[in-house]
Design an enzyme around this catalytic site. Sequence first.
Site: not given
Length: 231
Positions: A54, A107, A115
């Site tokens: 990512y 999404h 977290c």
Amino acid sequence: MVGSIVILTGAGVSAESGLGTFRDAGGLWTRYPLEDVATPEGYARDPGLVLEFYSARRENCRTAAPNAAHRALAELEAGWGGELLLVTQNIDDLHERAGSRRLLHMHGELMRCLCAACGHRWPSDAPMQEQDRCPACGAARVRPDVVWFGEYPYHMEEIWASLARADLFVSIGTSGNVYPAAGFVQDAARRGARTLELNLEPSEGVSDFDEARAGPASRLVPEWVAEMLGR
Ligand code: APR
């Protein structure tokens, strides 16, 4: 017609900005096993690999620019007299950077962190490392705030309520492979909406649409928006 429009976009709307799609030739899922980088199990197994994946997509996104399709959708929102909601499956921020505001990321968003320990969310466009700490609880369980396979998409109540009121549903740049988004066309049609697909090639669900146009989003979307705004 100044009715209510719901627009769904997928990776195809960002393809011409240089961001990869998932299932086209050379797409992300042809290069990365999605089980390893887009599932909670993959994150539990190897968080470093997921954060690397990512972080690389964040860097791609930062260097990409909105294209004519993103800009046309922002123009439509600004010029449309009726209700308009843009639902995107994409986690990039190109719709926002083009000026769209009535926008829901079902999404999640690449440029936000979540977290995994306490659920705190915060904006972040920096590379993520395993040792990063949550600003709220201090745990080293940081992940991108994106919805992985097996997780529930965001904003579904608001999306379904908008689909129930829609006079027109338009699907742009999505293969119609992943639910619940792939079912939106039927949800809208069931409540009487007209349905239109704008895609490079006919999607899996093309037969569910009243009308389908094939071609690149950077051409089809500005043409369609010009029609809608009577230009
Ligand atoms: N213009 C318009 N459509 C395009 C273009 C383009 N320039 N390039 C590709 N497309 C179309 C392809 O024909 C394909 O139908 O975009 C679609 C991309 O399909 P996918 O790669 O499956 O992406 P998407 O439909 O957004 O995937 C849905 O699956 O992996 C998950 O969470 C991920 O949000 C994603 C979801």
